[in-house]
Write a protein that holds these residues in place. Structure first.
Motif: not given
Ligand SMILES: Nc1ncnc2c1ncn2[C@@H]1O[C@H](COP(=O)(O)OP(=O)(O)OP(=O)(O)O)[C@@H](O)[C@H]1O
Ligand SMILES: [Mg+2]
Lengths: 295, 366, 314
Positions: C54-58, C64-65, C281-287
């Protein structure tokens, strides 16, 4: 109100009470019959489709809810399909391992949390609950990175690693409830009888809380069997796929879907949880409701 | 078998509640000691410290000559019977009794011999294959005792073992417990809040109140020579009457002046003992059985006064008369043949040979 | 006396040679150690597989992409500017709220109807009605997908048979949204029913009798006795279901795969599309992190209930 004025009132009430009851019962049966039709129609239609030949499915002329020439060819084709059998084996392997891991983890932890007050036990119990609230769809992207980093993408071991996030919190939670309902004197008696902590767990708590353990096991089993997000994200090669994603992704090919085989595959894949449910319905339901009624 | 010694035992629960405030007690080998007292006085806590189920805040517990403060329950060689019996619900009666021995790795034949012997003592031989669920309250009680007996421990501990039974069964099981103790002679500590149980079972009774021991002694001694007002009031049913009184010197003797102008002469034998309290305010204590009608007394040291009962309760073998006095409600036990009616004054005889005087300042019996 | 049991008694220590508090502390510490060891696997699961990801997702969401540079909240910025994503937010909320409401109402109604039946008959009906919950949703949705098929829809066949029109179930945006909700309600209503039924059974019959004697009608009984007594279970079930429905993936993925034109995408399916399929991946995590505020909000309410329970347990 005087007694005299109450008596005729009561008399009228009794008459209306009976018809009221009858109407309530009729409403109940009508609602339930409608509900049962709606609830059972999709699996029934899946079954019907799975028993039809491709030609019959493609024929737009007849009533799709009837079968003219029932056949088992879709089932035999599937069972003869090595890839499909592979899905089944993968599902069984993953589920069995996850259930064992889950039950060991949650029974040990629930026992400690329910009975051995220690520093931080309250925090941990709350943590278990919070974890239960975090859905897999929030975790699958970072887990994708982590599992990938471990080189476990496209491996059933990756699934065995991450499935406990789906099962452990709830199972621990309901086991805490079951253990907490065991009277304290029982462990004190065992303590005096000479049991150590481990013996108390295996000789007293596990047997006494057996219904809870069965319920939690069923829960872990159904959840691991039905898991979809993680295998969809982590498995792209057919030979490591469990049933859910295997049926959804591999049996749909090209534009002309083999609907009969697809439905047969879905039904076969759904069979194990349905069988468990049919034979252990009470435990199944106890597990479902324990989470909330005890919380 | 063993003696048990408690030295300055203090128990403080988290949050600062002092449940037990420094208890000293010596329990001899083979003795049957009953801890009795009102709810919340610390009886269970004391028992559970002996069992090792509660940690001791300070002080020392000694079982059979060894300090057991930091010995876990399983190594203290004690057995305990709980109020709700705590039978293992998934085991048969036989397995329940055998469990402790099995954990201690006794040979199979020895376990069987002991269980059968205990079953014979308790007359539960035909129940051995049943699960606890299929037993009546009294039978469960016997199994719980059986589980203790087979262990042949140094000490038996009982925590209100009879309170879950109905009145009739309670009397029956009380006799049963006494019989068992006479057979096995194991040192026993028994907790109850029922003073009748305490009196009937005990070699010695320990009366507790607010975490301290009020008095220790054989039942008869507690009954006839209570040391404190608490013990005097706690032991005996109906309870002892307490009436505010002044001691007055009168022509070489003493009299007690009670409310409503009643005066009772103190027996000559006690004058010397009470002399120091002449002119002082005290509490006069007398048991209902020493306050009777005048027709059936023929003893010396009788003081007679008139009073009108407020309520009269015929019990069959006796009649209880409740009398309201200024500052006290008192109870007298009358012979059932004596006519007594509410509101009608009648003469009552106080057996002053059995009187007690209590110093209000200390609460001690003089 | 048993020979081995007397041997097991600890040797007599000289009285008061050691302050007793030390021994006690040791005893307590030993118990704590065992307890800690027993909970260690659980702690590893929670920490390693939930808290850490969960924190890794943040952290991921701030990259960036290509995951080479820290870009702060830019991913969130881009998402909120994006028409499609705003539609996803809207669709997720619409889907979750409508579906949960319908599930709760239908579940309550069915539980009530079941409760009216004689106890013997209840088991059979309950067994039948819970079937949708038992089948893994990814698989049963396949069946629905087939029933919604544009040319072979067996539902449209029935509609036509009674003179109704054919419905473009998965073809038009609104019908697609409704289809997703129908399947979700079909799958989840039985669960509500079971929960409510358990709660209904826990209301003592005497309460209704007392109310009837006091002159309450059936509706008043429901309003003044049933609902207040079930309040807890209703709110807990609704909160849980909100989380699960809000985070749903299987049904959307199998039924519409987000289409038509991404109009049925919810957070989970969109995160999957962006993060895994398109490889951002980063954008997906943000979603997926957009789900967090609602979860925290619900968790707060549920936690209050949990603390209550913990207190009772202690
Ligand atoms: N675990 C605990 N934590 C805090 N206080 C406690 C605990 N157990 C008991 N107490 C308090 O200690 C006091 C003595 O309790 P104890 O159980 O020994 O009473 P008792 O004499 O056995 O009463 P009863 O006849 O009701 O069983 C009570 O005031 C009780 O509230
Ligand atoms: Mg007690």
């Amino acid at each position: 109100m005087s007694a005299a004025s109450m008596v005729p009132g009561l008399g009228r009430r009794v008459g209306s009470l009976r018809s009221e009851r009858r109407w309530a019962l009729i409403t109940a049966y009508v609602s339930l019959i409608i509900a049962a039709i709606v609830m059972l129609a999709p699996p029934l239609y899946m079954l019907l489709t799975s028993l039809k030949t491709s030609a019959e499915i493609a024929d737009l002329g007849g009533n799709p809810w009837l079968i003219r020439t029932p056949t088992l060819e879709n089932y035999t084709a599937l069972l003869g399909n090595e890839m499909f059998r592979g899905f089944f084996i993968n599902s069984i392997l993953v589920t069995v391992m996850v259930v064992i891991v889950t039950m060991v983890i949650s029974v040990l932890a629930a026992f400690a949390l329910a009975r051995m007050k220690f520093w931080g036990s309250q925090v941990l119990a709350t943590g278990v609950f919070l974890t239960y609230l975090v859905p897999d769809t929030l975790l699958f992207i970072p887990l994708y990175q982590i599992v990938g980093g471990l080189g476990l993408l496209n491996s059933i071991w990756g699934l065995v690693l991450v499935y406990p996030t789906l099962t452990v919190p709830f199972c621990t939670w309901i086991m805490i409830g079951y253990f907490a309902s065991i009277p304290k004197e029982l462990d004190e008696a065992a303590l005096i009888d000479g049991a150590n902590w481990m013996q108390m767990l295996t000789r007293i708590f596990i047997p006494v809380a057996l219904p809870g353990i069965i319920a939690a096991t069923i829960f872990a089993f159904t959840v691991s069997w039905a898991a979809f997000v993680y295998p969809t994200a982590f498995i792209t090669q057919p030979d490591s796929m469990p049933l859910t994603i295997g049926v959804v992704s591999q049996l749909i090919r090209g534009d002309t879907f083999a609907w009969g085989q697809l439905m047969a595959g879905a039904l076969l894949a759904a069979l194990p949880p349905v069988i468990v449910y049919a034979f252990l319905m009470d435990y199944y339901i106890a597990g479902l409701t324990a989470g909330a009624t005890k919380g | 078998m063993a003696q048990v010694t408690l030295r300055k035992i203090i128990k403080e629960y988290e949050g600062g509640v002092q449940a037990v405030k420094g208890i000293d007690l010596d329990i001899a080998d083979h003795e049957f000691v009953v801890l009795v007292g009102p709810s919340g006085c610390g009886k269970s806590t004391t028992l559970r410290m002996i069992a090792g189920l509660e940690e001791i805040t300070s002080g020392e517990i000694d079982i059979g000559g060894a300090v057991v403060n930091d010995v876990p329950p399983r190594d203290r060689d004690i057995a305990m019977v709980f109020q709700n019996y705590a039978l293992y619900p998934h085991m048969s009666v036989y397995e329940n009794m055998a469990f402790g021995l099995m954990l201690r790795k006794f040979p199979k034949e020895e376990i069987r011999r002991r269980v059968e012997n205990a079953a014979k003592i308790l007359d539960i031989g035909m129940l051995l294959d049943r699960k606890p669920k299929a037993l009546s309250g009294g039978q469960r009680q016997r199994v719980a005792m059986g589980r203790a007996i087979v262990r042949d421990p140094k000490v038996f501990l009982f925590d209100e073992p009879l309170s879950n039974l109905d009145a009739k069964l309670r009397v029956q099981m009380r006799t049963e417990i006494k019989k068992v103790h006479q057979t096995v002679r194991t040192t026993t500590v028994y907790v109850t809040h029922d003073q009748v149980e305490a009196m009937t079972l005990a070699d010695r009774v320990v009366v507790m109140n607010h975490g301290v021991i009020e008095q220790v002694g054989p039942p008869q001694e507690l009954y006839h020579h209570p040391r404190t007002r608490f013990v005097a009031g706690f032991i005996g049913s109906p309870a002892m009457n307490f009436i505010p009184a002044t001691v007055e010197a009168r022509s070489g003797g003493l009299v007690l002046r009670l409310p409503q102008g009643i005066e009772l002469a103190v027996p000559a034998a006690r004058v010397a003992k009470y002399q120091a309290y002449a002119g002082k305010q005290v509490t006069f204590g007398i048991r209902p059985e020493h306050l009777t009608d005048t027709q059936h007394v023929s003893k010396a040291d009788i003081a007679i006064f008139n009073a009108a009962p407020e309520v009269v309760e015929p019990m069959g073998m006796e009649t209880l008369a409740h009398i309201r006095m200024e500052g006290a409600e008192i109870c007298a036990r009358l012979d059932p043949t004596v006519p007594a009616a509410p509101g009608v004054p009648m003469p009552l005889a106080a057996d002053m040979g059995n009187m007690h005087l209590i110093d209000d300042a200390t609460g001690l019996v003089i | 006396m048993a020979p081995d049991s007397s041997a097991a008694v600890a040797p007599a220590r000289p009285p008061a040679a050691r302050p007793p508090s030390n021994a006690m502390k040791r005893f307590a510490r030993r118990r704590s150690t065992i307890a800690f060891l027993m909970t260690l696997p659980l702690i590893s699961v929670i920490a390693g597989l939930v808290a850490w990801p969960a924190s890794y997702a943040i952290y991921l969401a701030t990259l960036n992409r290509r995951m080479t540079a820290f870009i702060g909240l830019e991913n969130f910025d881009i998402l909120l500017d994006n028409e499609t994503f705003r539609a996803v937010i809207w669709q997720s909320c619409f889907f979750a709220i409508t579906a949960v409401l319908l599930k709760a109402l239908i579940g309550f109604w069915l539980a009530h109807m079941l409760h009216h039946l004689p106890t013997k008959g209840q088991r059979k009906w309950r067994g039948m009605l819970l079937v949708p919950w038992v089948i893994p949703p990814a698989l049963s949705t396949l069946g629905w997908w087939w029933m919604f098929d544009p040319s072979y829809s067996s539902i449209n066949y029935l509609l036509n048979a009674i003179g109704g029109p054919s419905i473009p179930w998965l073809g038009s945006p609104w019908w697609a949204r409704i289809s997703v909700i129908i399947v979700n309600v079909w799958y989840g209503a039985p669960f509500f029913m079971i929960m409510y039924l358990a709660a209904l059974k826990s209301v003592p019959e005497q309460l209704y009798e007392a109310a009837a004697i006091d002159g309450a009608s059936g509706w008043q009984g429901l309003r003044h006795i049933t609902l207040p007594m079930m309040q807890n279970i209703i709110s807990i079930t609704v909160l849980f279901s909100l989380i699960v429905t809000f985070a749903n993936y299987d049904i959307v993925r199998v039924l519409t795969n987000g289409g038509p034109r991404d109009l049925t995408q919810v957070f989970a399916s969109y995160a999957f599309q962006v993060g895994v399929l398109s490889g951002n991946i980063p954008r997906g995590a943000a979603v997926s992190l957009f789900m967090f505020p609602l979860l925290a909000f619900i968790a707060y309410f549920v936690l209050k209930g949990v603390n209550q329970r913990n207190k009772e347990m202690a």
